[in-house]
Design a protein around this motif. Sequence first.
Motif, PDB file in Angstrom:
ATOM      1  N   ILE A   1       0.851  -1.194   0.000  1.00  0.00           N
ATOM      2  CA  ILE A   1       0.000   0.000   0.000  1.00  0.00           C
ATOM      3  C   ILE A   1       0.885   1.242   0.000  1.00  0.00           C
ATOM      4  CG2 ILE A   1      -1.935   1.160   1.166  1.00  0.00           C
ATOM      5  CD1 ILE A   1      -2.634  -1.727   0.418  1.00  0.00           C
ATOM      6  N   THR A   2       0.598   2.127  -0.906  1.00  0.00           N
ATOM      7  CA  THR A   2       1.398   3.359  -0.981  1.00  0.00           C
ATOM      8  C   THR A   2       0.809   4.441  -0.078  1.00  0.00           C
ATOM      9  OG1 THR A   2       0.091   4.285  -2.780  1.00  0.00           O
ATOM     10  CG2 THR A   2       1.957   2.895  -3.397  1.00  0.00           C
TER      11      THR A   2
ATOM     12  N   GLU B   1      -0.138   7.300  -1.043  1.00  0.00           N
ATOM     13  CA  GLU B   1      -1.284   7.877  -1.758  1.00  0.00           C
ATOM     14  C   GLU B   1      -2.549   7.074  -1.468  1.00  0.00           C
ATOM     15  OE1 GLU B   1       1.705   7.301  -3.404  1.00  0.00           O
ATOM     16  OE2 GLU B   1       2.224   9.400  -3.023  1.00  0.00           O
ATOM     17  N   GLN B   2      -2.418   5.739  -1.511  1.00  0.00           N
ATOM     18  CA  GLN B   2      -3.571   4.874  -1.237  1.00  0.00           C
ATOM     19  C   GLN B   2      -4.057   5.042   0.195  1.00  0.00           C
ATOM     20  OE1 GLN B   2      -1.491   1.353  -2.834  1.00  0.00           O
ATOM     21  NE2 GLN B   2      -3.480   0.745  -3.616  1.00  0.00           N
TER      22      GLN B   2
ATOM     23  N   ASN C   1      -7.962   6.767   1.445  1.00  0.00           N
ATOM     24  CA  ASN C   1      -9.001   6.010   2.143  1.00  0.00           C
ATOM     25  C   ASN C   1      -9.128   6.478   3.579  1.00  0.00           C
ATOM     26  OD1 ASN C   1      -9.883   3.641   0.233  1.00  0.00           O
ATOM     27  ND2 ASN C   1      -7.685   3.892  -0.017  1.00  0.00           N
TER      28      ASN C   1
ATOM     29  N   TYR D   1      -8.587   3.345   5.899  1.00  0.00           N
ATOM     30  CA  TYR D   1      -7.340   2.611   6.130  1.00  0.00           C
ATOM     31  C   TYR D   1      -6.562   3.301   7.243  1.00  0.00           C
ATOM     32  CZ  TYR D   1      -7.782   0.552   1.387  1.00  0.00           C
ATOM     33  OH  TYR D   1      -8.201  -0.089   0.264  1.00  0.00           O
TER      34      TYR D   1
END
Length: 129
Positions: free
Chosen positions: A4-5, A7-8, A12, A19
Amino acid sequence: MPVITLEQLRANKTRDSLYVLLHKKVYNVTKFIDEHPGGDEVILAEAGQDVTEAFEDVGHSDEARALLPGMFIGDFEEGSELKIKSGAAEAQAKRVAGAVEQGSNLMYFIPLTLLGGYFAWRFYSSGGL
Ligand code: HEM
């Protein structure tokens, strides 16, 4: 295992998709927030961020930790936060190097001009070499 970056993680952070980053691992806590004994607010406030410190400050029990594997979605991209910082540091370093280079060009240019001027003056005032 998906990675998971940053940005991700940042993308979220709402009640619909949430996240959190905890000990370099990313958890999808969307379904859990309603059941969280500490309330949804505390997690929402930290959404899309590293909650490690907040999580450890509370002193969560082993039972709480046992829930984590069920929400695990992937490892956090190694050093993605660092990349952002070092990108800025690189740009800064380039600016500094540029300024130093400019400065040192001037350092050669001024004495050389003076030297050239001196010889020109000698040449003309003595009517030749
Ligand atoms: C992300 C995964 C999380 C899980 C699985 C989780 C789970 C739990 C569980 C099971 C409890 C009950 C007490 C215990 O067993 O330790 C609890 C309590 C609590 N949690 Fe979390 N938690 C999480 C994240 C967080 C975060 C990020 C915060 C703060 C920002 C937080 C703040 C609290 C607080 C303040 C309590 C105490 C509630 C009370 O005693 O009234 N939790 N949590």
